[in-house]
Design a protein around this motif. Structure first.
Motif, PDB file in Angstrom:
ATOM      1  N   ASP A 231      -4.526  -3.464   0.849  1.00 47.29           N
ATOM      2  CA  ASP A 231      -4.035  -4.644  -0.179  1.00 47.29           C
ATOM      3  C   ASP A 231      -3.680  -3.728  -1.458  1.00 47.29           C
ATOM      4  N   GLY A 232      -4.006  -2.531  -1.666  1.00 53.62           N
ATOM      5  CA  GLY A 232      -3.720  -1.605  -2.743  1.00 53.62           C
ATOM      6  C   GLY A 232      -5.018  -1.325  -3.646  1.00 53.62           C
TER       7      GLY A 232
ATOM      8  N   ARG B 236      -0.055  -2.743  -2.137  1.00 55.78           N
ATOM      9  CA  ARG B 236       0.739  -1.518  -1.605  1.00 55.78           C
ATOM     10  C   ARG B 236       2.182  -1.870  -1.051  1.00 55.78           C
ATOM     11  N   ALA B 237       3.127  -0.926  -1.009  1.00 55.77           N
ATOM     12  CA  ALA B 237       4.511  -1.384  -0.919  1.00 55.77           C
ATOM     13  C   ALA B 237       5.064  -1.534   0.503  1.00 55.77           C
TER      14      ALA B 237
ATOM     15  N   LEU C  30       8.401   2.766  -4.823  1.00 49.06           N
ATOM     16  CA  LEU C  30       8.006   2.518  -6.216  1.00 49.06           C
ATOM     17  C   LEU C  30       8.378   1.116  -6.672  1.00 49.06           C
ATOM     18  N   SER C  31       9.836   0.921  -6.421  1.00 44.53           N
ATOM     19  CA  SER C  31       9.948  -0.549  -6.893  1.00 44.53           C
ATOM     20  C   SER C  31       9.503  -1.630  -6.197  1.00 44.53           C
ATOM     21  N   ASP C  32       9.003  -1.276  -4.954  1.00 47.53           N
ATOM     22  CA  ASP C  32       8.511  -2.386  -4.125  1.00 47.53           C
ATOM     23  C   ASP C  32       6.960  -2.695  -4.358  1.00 47.53           C
ATOM     24  N   CYS C  33       6.261  -1.742  -5.175  1.00 48.99           N
ATOM     25  CA  CYS C  33       4.664  -1.742  -5.599  1.00 48.99           C
ATOM     26  C   CYS C  33       4.650  -3.044  -6.511  1.00 48.99           C
ATOM     27  N   GLU C  34       4.049  -4.091  -6.220  1.00 49.76           N
ATOM     28  CA  GLU C  34       3.656  -5.439  -6.954  1.00 49.76           C
ATOM     29  C   GLU C  34       2.749  -5.253  -7.995  1.00 49.76           C
ATOM     30  N   LEU C  35       2.668  -5.451  -9.192  1.00 49.14           N
ATOM     31  CA  LEU C  35       1.548  -5.070 -10.366  1.00 49.14           C
ATOM     32  C   LEU C  35       1.346  -6.530 -10.800  1.00 49.14           C
ATOM     33  N   VAL C  36      -0.062  -7.083 -10.803  1.00 49.81           N
ATOM     34  CA  VAL C  36      -0.395  -8.396 -11.235  1.00 49.81           C
ATOM     35  C   VAL C  36      -1.464  -8.118 -12.316  1.00 49.81           C
TER      36      VAL C  36
END
Length: 316
Positions: A230-231, A245-246, A308-314
């Protein structure tokens, strides 16, 4: 640009190989093994090297296996400072069963330390650490090293105003979370976090709440908890964030090296002045890249850039 010093008290020569099938009883005939220098801090320095950064690895070594370890580091052009210990550096082995894809990992304990070795190591690390450096204590502690070693190290580094990143487990981690040592970053995985919390941390919110309690109690300034596929969740006094995770779980080849790749990328980002949030994203991309490689291999820079661009930050 801040200097980075990684510390590996219990390094290993990692041997990885494949076998048609791993079963008890008959001889298991394996492919030719691949040898890599291993241990938490060493792998952090290797990941930084693979990503185009620089660090120095402080490595405690002994015996012929220790000499081999240093040769392997030199062959990868990883800068290191060797600290001599009594006893032989350990070896570890991972065997992948070709029939099932399962990976079997065998880890040895390492040489036994005494009080003199512990004190000498603290003095040597203090001397090796540059002023205002990021210092990474990562990996298991050898037998004989006291559980409060991270706290002792944090005090030893205080005169040089270093930022200490601790990634440990077991008794040393538990001792650290029961104190107010306050290193810059404390990282753990979800299993370790649940053991410490004595309850399941089923959601990102649960994880963030546990990490926030550690920050509030002064255990660390920043707490990072890896949630497996899940990251990772990052909590400090300014907020709570999660970076997913991407990659798809189906792309996972080996989970070995994901944590060390995360730490290497996170510290590399911090050393160049990135925020903790940006470092979290960079670290997550590196961890994602690492699970796409076989055996004890770490992340590749090209994969990290692509993910890098596919990592989702919330925010949590």
């Amino acid at each position: 640009m801040a200097d980075i010093l990684t510390i590996t008290l219990n390094p290993t020569v990692d041997l990885s190989t494949h076998a048609p099938e791993v079963v008890a009883g008959p001889k298991v005939r394996c492919d030719a093994p691949v040898a890599d220098p291993g241990g938490g801090g060493i792998n952090v320095s290797r990941a930084i090297k693979f990503l185009g950064g620089k660090s120095t690895a402080f490595v405690a070594t002994g015996g012929e296996t220790g000499a081999r370890l240093l040769r392997l580091l030199a062959s990868e052009h990883v800068k290191f400072t060797a600290f001599s210990v009594t006893g032989d550096t350990r070896q570890s082995m991972s065997i992948t069963d070709k029939s099932s894809g399962a990976q079997f990992r065998f880890v040895m304990p390492g040489p036994v330390w005494d009080d003199h070795m512990v004190n000498d190591a603290l003095h040597a690390i203090g001397a090796a650490a540059p002023h205002n450096a990021i210092v990474v204590l990562s990996g298991s502690q050898p037998p004989g090293v006291p559980v409060d070693f991270p706290a002792r190290l944090n005090r030893a580094l205080a005169p040089k105003k270093c930022r200490l990143f601790v990634d440990t487990s077991g008794a040393p981690l538990r001792a650290l979370t029961q104190s107010c040592v306050g290193p810059f970053v404390l990282r753990m995985d979800d299993v370790e976090a649940e053991n410490l919390a004595d309850r399941p941390l089923l959601s990102r919110v649960n994880t963030a709440e546990f990490a926030a309690d550690l920050v509030a109690r002064g255990v660390a300034q920043n707490v990072i908890i890896a949630r497996g596929s899940d990251g990772s969740t990052l909590v400090n006094r300014d907020g709570r964030w999660h970076c997913a995770r991407a990659i798809d779980p189906a792309q996972v080849v080996s989970a070995v090296g994901a944590g060390d790749s995360f730490v290497g990328a996170f510290c590399m980002a911090m050393s160049r002045g990135d925020t903790q949030i940006d470092a979290l994203v960079f670290g997550t991309a590196a961890a994602s890249a690492a699970v796409m490689t076989e055996g004890t291999k770490l992340c590749h820079a090209a994969d990290v850039s692509a993910l890098l661009s596919d990592c989702e930050l919330v925010e949590v």
